[in-house]
Write an enzyme that holds these catalytic residues in place. Structure first.
Site, PDB file in Angstrom:
ATOM      1  N   GLY A 191       3.924  -2.023   6.950  1.00 24.90           N
ATOM      2  CA  GLY A 191       4.731  -3.222   6.759  1.00 24.90           C
ATOM      3  C   GLY A 191       5.528  -3.167   5.723  1.00 24.90           C
ATOM      4  O   GLY A 191       4.894  -2.715   4.600  1.00 24.90           O
ATOM      5  N   VAL A 229      12.254   8.182  -7.785  1.00 24.66           N
ATOM      6  CA  VAL A 229      13.625   9.167  -7.674  1.00 24.66           C
ATOM      7  C   VAL A 229      13.812   9.503  -9.097  1.00 24.66           C
ATOM      8  O   VAL A 229      14.042  10.496  -9.589  1.00 24.66           O
ATOM      9  CB  VAL A 229      14.386   8.571  -6.972  1.00 24.66           C
ATOM     10  CG1 VAL A 229      15.671   9.392  -7.102  1.00 24.66           C
ATOM     11  CG2 VAL A 229      14.316   8.688  -5.417  1.00 24.66           C
ATOM     12  N   ARG A 264       5.359   2.010  12.024  1.00 24.69           N
ATOM     13  CA  ARG A 264       3.901   2.252  12.136  1.00 24.69           C
ATOM     14  C   ARG A 264       3.945   3.463  13.254  1.00 24.69           C
ATOM     15  O   ARG A 264       4.149   3.256  14.394  1.00 24.69           O
ATOM     16  CB  ARG A 264       3.451   1.096  12.726  1.00 24.69           C
ATOM     17  CG  ARG A 264       3.146  -0.245  11.818  1.00 24.69           C
ATOM     18  CD  ARG A 264       2.508  -1.346  12.085  1.00 24.69           C
ATOM     19  NE  ARG A 264       2.907  -2.672  11.517  1.00 24.69           N
ATOM     20  CZ  ARG A 264       2.343  -3.086  10.477  1.00 24.69           C
ATOM     21  NH1 ARG A 264       1.825  -2.002   9.553  1.00 24.69           N
ATOM     22  NH2 ARG A 264       3.017  -4.219   9.773  1.00 24.69           N
ATOM     23  N   ASP A 302      -3.496   0.042   3.216  1.00 26.90           N
ATOM     24  CA  ASP A 302      -4.641   0.600   3.419  1.00 26.90           C
ATOM     25  C   ASP A 302      -4.508   1.661   4.805  1.00 26.90           C
ATOM     26  O   ASP A 302      -4.960   2.765   4.519  1.00 26.90           O
ATOM     27  CB  ASP A 302      -5.653  -0.396   3.929  1.00 26.90           C
ATOM     28  CG  ASP A 302      -5.089  -1.315   4.938  1.00 26.90           C
ATOM     29  OD1 ASP A 302      -4.120  -1.667   5.217  1.00 26.90           O
ATOM     30  OD2 ASP A 302      -6.242  -2.058   5.440  1.00 26.90           O
ATOM     31  N   THR A 325       2.178  -3.592  -0.102  1.00 28.94           N
ATOM     32  CA  THR A 325       1.941  -4.428   0.915  1.00 28.94           C
ATOM     33  C   THR A 325       1.757  -6.048   0.533  1.00 28.94           C
ATOM     34  O   THR A 325       1.165  -6.198  -0.488  1.00 28.94           O
ATOM     35  CB  THR A 325       0.675  -3.947   1.819  1.00 28.94           C
ATOM     36  OG1 THR A 325       0.124  -5.098   2.579  1.00 28.94           O
ATOM     37  CG2 THR A 325      -0.599  -3.785   0.736  1.00 28.94           C
ATOM     38  N   ASP A 378      -0.017  -8.096   1.452  1.00 29.34           N
ATOM     39  CA  ASP A 378      -1.302  -8.380   1.673  1.00 29.34           C
ATOM     40  C   ASP A 378      -2.254  -8.466   0.638  1.00 29.34           C
ATOM     41  O   ASP A 378      -3.371  -9.178   0.495  1.00 29.34           O
ATOM     42  CB  ASP A 378      -1.868  -7.835   2.967  1.00 29.34           C
ATOM     43  CG  ASP A 378      -1.584  -8.145   4.263  1.00 29.34           C
ATOM     44  OD1 ASP A 378      -0.785  -9.036   4.159  1.00 29.34           O
ATOM     45  OD2 ASP A 378      -2.017  -7.760   5.387  1.00 29.34           O
ATOM     46  N   ASP A 428      -4.328  -6.281  -0.196  1.00 29.65           N
ATOM     47  CA  ASP A 428      -5.857  -5.985   0.320  1.00 29.65           C
ATOM     48  C   ASP A 428      -6.273  -4.776  -0.015  1.00 29.65           C
ATOM     49  O   ASP A 428      -6.834  -3.915   0.603  1.00 29.65           O
ATOM     50  CB  ASP A 428      -5.819  -6.402   1.859  1.00 29.65           C
ATOM     51  CG  ASP A 428      -4.902  -5.609   2.710  1.00 29.65           C
ATOM     52  OD1 ASP A 428      -3.836  -4.874   2.038  1.00 29.65           O
ATOM     53  OD2 ASP A 428      -5.041  -5.311   3.860  1.00 29.65           O
ATOM     54  N   ARG A 436      -3.231  -9.979   7.464  1.00 27.39           N
ATOM     55  CA  ARG A 436      -3.719  -9.427   8.614  1.00 27.39           C
ATOM     56  C   ARG A 436      -5.191  -9.639   8.679  1.00 27.39           C
ATOM     57  O   ARG A 436      -5.881 -10.487   9.600  1.00 27.39           O
ATOM     58  CB  ARG A 436      -3.554  -7.984   8.635  1.00 27.39           C
ATOM     59  CG  ARG A 436      -3.706  -7.434  10.039  1.00 27.39           C
ATOM     60  CD  ARG A 436      -3.791  -6.021   9.786  1.00 27.39           C
ATOM     61  NE  ARG A 436      -2.550  -5.378   9.628  1.00 27.39           N
ATOM     62  CZ  ARG A 436      -1.592  -4.883  10.418  1.00 27.39           C
ATOM     63  NH1 ARG A 436      -1.740  -5.103  11.889  1.00 27.39           N
ATOM     64  NH2 ARG A 436      -0.724  -4.328   9.986  1.00 27.39           N
ATOM     65  N   ALA A 471      -2.494 -39.420   1.211  1.00 27.86           N
ATOM     66  CA  ALA A 471      -1.733 -39.872   2.623  1.00 27.86           C
ATOM     67  C   ALA A 471      -1.168 -38.595   3.292  1.00 27.86           C
ATOM     68  O   ALA A 471      -1.278 -38.783   4.483  1.00 27.86           O
ATOM     69  CB  ALA A 471      -0.346 -40.702   2.150  1.00 27.86           C
TER      70      ALA A 471
HETATM   71  N1  LIG Z   1      -6.587   6.504  10.866  1.00 30.63           N
HETATM   72  C1  LIG Z   1      -5.303   7.049  10.480  1.00 30.63           C
HETATM   73  N2  LIG Z   1      -5.172   8.240  10.638  1.00 30.63           N
HETATM   74  C2  LIG Z   1      -4.034   8.809  10.558  1.00 30.63           C
HETATM   75  N3  LIG Z   1      -2.851   7.780  10.227  1.00 30.63           N
HETATM   76  C3  LIG Z   1      -2.992   6.656  10.058  1.00 30.63           C
HETATM   77  C4  LIG Z   1      -4.451   5.931  10.222  1.00 30.63           C
HETATM   78  N4  LIG Z   1      -4.206   4.568   9.881  1.00 30.63           N
HETATM   79  C5  LIG Z   1      -3.323   4.329   9.808  1.00 30.63           C
HETATM   80  N5  LIG Z   1      -2.252   5.572   9.666  1.00 30.63           N
HETATM   81  C6  LIG Z   1      -0.852   5.764   9.473  1.00 30.63           C
HETATM   82  O1  LIG Z   1      -0.259   4.800   8.617  1.00 30.63           O
HETATM   83  C7  LIG Z   1       0.443   3.723   9.325  1.00 30.63           C
HETATM   84  C8  LIG Z   1       0.704   2.395   8.572  1.00 30.63           C
HETATM   85  O2  LIG Z   1      -0.555   1.893   8.964  1.00 30.63           O
HETATM   86  P1  LIG Z   1      -0.577   0.267   8.917  1.00 30.63           P
HETATM   87  O3  LIG Z   1      -1.931  -0.026   8.813  1.00 30.63           O
HETATM   88  O4  LIG Z   1       0.236  -0.103  10.034  1.00 30.63           O
HETATM   89  O5  LIG Z   1       0.150  -0.334   7.819  1.00 30.63           O
HETATM   90  P2  LIG Z   1      -0.441  -0.538   6.307  1.00 30.63           P
HETATM   91  O6  LIG Z   1      -0.154   0.785   5.447  1.00 30.63           O
HETATM   92  O7  LIG Z   1       0.994  -1.420   5.616  1.00 30.63           O
HETATM   93  O8  LIG Z   1      -1.711  -1.177   5.928  1.00 30.63           O
HETATM   94  C9  LIG Z   1       0.291   3.931  10.712  1.00 30.63           C
HETATM   95  O9  LIG Z   1       1.238   3.571  11.428  1.00 30.63           O
HETATM   96  C10 LIG Z   1      -0.191   5.315  10.771  1.00 30.63           C
HETATM   97  O10 LIG Z   1       0.928   6.119  11.171  1.00 30.63           O
HETATM   98  O1  LIG Z   2       5.232  -6.852  11.312  1.00 30.71           O
HETATM   99  P1  LIG Z   2       3.986  -6.419  12.137  1.00 30.71           P
HETATM  100  O2  LIG Z   2       3.750  -5.145  12.637  1.00 30.71           O
HETATM  101  O3  LIG Z   2       4.067  -7.560  13.099  1.00 30.71           O
HETATM  102  O4  LIG Z   2       2.935  -6.710  11.403  1.00 30.71           O
HETATM  103  C1  LIG Z   2       2.213  -7.898  10.694  1.00 30.71           C
HETATM  104  C2  LIG Z   2       1.251  -7.669   9.579  1.00 30.71           C
HETATM  105  O5  LIG Z   2       1.986  -6.930   8.498  1.00 30.71           O
HETATM  106  C3  LIG Z   2       1.705  -7.587   7.426  1.00 30.71           C
HETATM  107  O6  LIG Z   2       2.940  -8.559   7.212  1.00 30.71           O
HETATM  108  C4  LIG Z   2       1.559  -6.592   6.316  1.00 30.71           C
HETATM  109  O7  LIG Z   2       0.356  -6.000   6.641  1.00 30.71           O
HETATM  110  P2  LIG Z   2       0.480  -4.140   6.181  1.00 30.71           P
HETATM  111  O8  LIG Z   2       0.939  -4.109   4.828  1.00 30.71           O
HETATM  112  O9  LIG Z   2      -0.886  -3.879   6.298  1.00 30.71           O
HETATM  113  O10 LIG Z   2       1.336  -3.633   7.120  1.00 30.71           O
HETATM  114  C5  LIG Z   2       0.583  -8.515   7.662  1.00 30.71           C
HETATM  115  O11 LIG Z   2       0.432  -9.761   6.818  1.00 30.71           O
HETATM  116  C6  LIG Z   2       0.759  -8.940   9.299  1.00 30.71           C
HETATM  117  O12 LIG Z   2      -0.434  -9.072   9.683  1.00 30.71           O
HETATM  118 MG   LIG Z   3      -2.473  -2.914   5.846  1.00 33.69          MG
END
Ligand SMILES: Nc1ncnc2c1ncn2[C@@H]1O[C@H](COP(=O)(O)OP(=O)(O)O)[C@@H](O)[C@H]1O
Ligand SMILES: O=P(O)(O)OC[C@H]1O[C@](O)(COP(=O)(O)O)[C@@H](O)[C@@H]1O
Ligand SMILES: [Mg+2]
Length: 327
Positions: A15, A28, A76, A107, A130, A132, A134, A176, A219
């Site tokens: 995200g 950069v 993603r 994460d 992110t 979140d 988290d 999330r 209220a």
């Molecule tokens: N277990 C995994 N193994 C390999 N790549 C992963 C795994 N989990 C996540 N990724 C990669 O990282 C990308 C981003 O993860 P995602 O959970 O969608 O967002 P965020 O990094 O914001 O938490 C995924 O679309 C995927 O390409």
């Molecule tokens: O834009 P998408 O793919 O619907 O994902 C929504 C999710 O992405 C977030 O905005 C950010 O989450 P990540 O950083 O893990 O991608 C969450 O709060 C939300 O649940």
């Molecule tokens: Mg995440």
């Protein structure tokens, strides 16, 4: 002695979050400052798999500090979750002469980075981006402050109309699996309660909180619901409350993706700038498989495995404060 880093690849993944551009800019410019070439990889891991990258220069990142989203685009990537996908990514990594990878994401992105780094012995450093918040190993992630401000601003506006009509509003915020935005915007927006995935709150407890408020001449009410909450969606919760207190005039507002956009706050810009420089300096010092963080206002490096496995807890004291102030 670590191998000398001469060429870095940088990507944004998962995200998008306000401040990601500021982080890319910092990576950069810090790279160039230290005499390192830097390549921007487009569309997250998909760009690495498809070789969608180009060299960036000092002026390539002009005028992006104040912009939300990510000019490198994000994705993603399903393919990166497969061994074959990651093997293709490694082929392009080598073909472009990269020595290290900076991953700006959450994460999920770091889980991918960790696996990639272990499979191909590639130096990798993560920057937490992110909304979140988290991730362990940092007090705040890039984008969280901006998202909280956006949510709080929306809640302020909702409160105006809630007060005028003496209504109960359920406002659903993003997160999330995490209640950081919910807790922060509940305190900042003066909500009567918040329902978050981390806490086992019941409908009964919510109803007794609302009744207590009514007895105190409250209220209008705003209840914040985190997206990943265990009691169902904000609409489900509103319906259950209506069954118990039929005379309440209830409305639901789902804030959704507007929380992910917008110009980053100063706090996010500064955080992203510090972390971007620290990522490049960390790589130069031989750091790998770590995530840059800021803990107690000091730059720190936490093993990526630890950052993704350790669940970051909501602050109990903030909960206590929210409760005290909700009467
Ligand atoms: N277990 C995994 N193994 C390999 N790549 C992963 C795994 N989990 C996540 N990724 C990669 O990282 C990308 C981003 O993860 P995602 O959970 O969608 O967002 P965020 O990094 O914001 O938490 C995924 O679309 C995927 O390409
Ligand atoms: O834009 P998408 O793919 O619907 O994902 C929504 C999710 O992405 C977030 O905005 C950010 O989450 P990540 O950083 O893990 O991608 C969450 O709060 C939300 O649940
Ligand atoms: Mg995440």
């Amino acid at each position: 002695m670590a191998t000398e880093i001469k060429k870095i690849g940088v990507l944004t993944s998962g995200g998008d979050a306000p401040g990601m551009n500021a982080a890319v800019r910092a990576v950069v410019r810090a790279s160039i400052y230290y005499g390192i070439d830097v390549f921007g990889i487009y569309k997250g891991y998909d760009g690495l798999i498809n070789g969608n990258m180009e060299q960036l220069y000092v002026r390539s990142v002009s005028n992006i500090l104040s912009r939300g989203g990510t000019f490198l685009l994000s994705a993603r990537s399903k393919e990166f979750r497969t061994k074959e996908g990651r093997a293709k990514a490694y082929e392009n990594f080598k073909a472009n002469g990269l020595d290290a990878l900076v991953v700006i994401g959450g994460d999920g992105s770091f889980t991918g980075a960790d696996i990639f780094s272990q499979e191909f012995d590639v130096p990798v450093i993560g920057i937490p981006g992110t909304i979140d918040n988290d991730l362990s190993g940092t007090d705040f992630t890039i984008g969280y402050d901006t998202a909280c401000n956006t949510a709080r601003e929306a809640i302020d506006k909702i409160r105006d109309t809630a007060s005028s009509h003496e209504r109960l509003f359920f406002v659903e915020v993003m997160g999330r699996d995490a209640g950081f935005i919910a807790l922060n915007s509940a305190i900042g927006g003066g909500a009567v309660a918040m329902i978050v995935p981390e806490h086992n709150w019941s409908i009964d407890a919510l109803i007794s909180r609302l009744k207590k408020g009514a007895a105190n001449q409250k209220a209008s009410n705003v209840v914040i619901v985190a997206e990943g909450c265990h009691l169902g969606s904000s609409y489900d919760i509103a319906e259950k409350v209506k069954e118990h207190i039929p005379h309440y005039d209830i409305r639901v507002s789902v804030l959704g993706h507007l929380q992910r956009g917008g110009s980053p706050t100063t706090l996010d810009r500064v955080l992203a700038s510090r972390m971007g420089v620290a990522a490049v300096e960390g790589l130069r010092e031989g750091q790998s498989k770590v995530m840059v963080g800021v803990i107690n206002n000091k730059i720190s490096y936490t093993p990526i495995g630890e950052a993704i496995k350790t669940i970051k807890r909501l602050d109990d004291d903030e909960f206590r404060i929210a409760k005290i102030l909700s009467i």
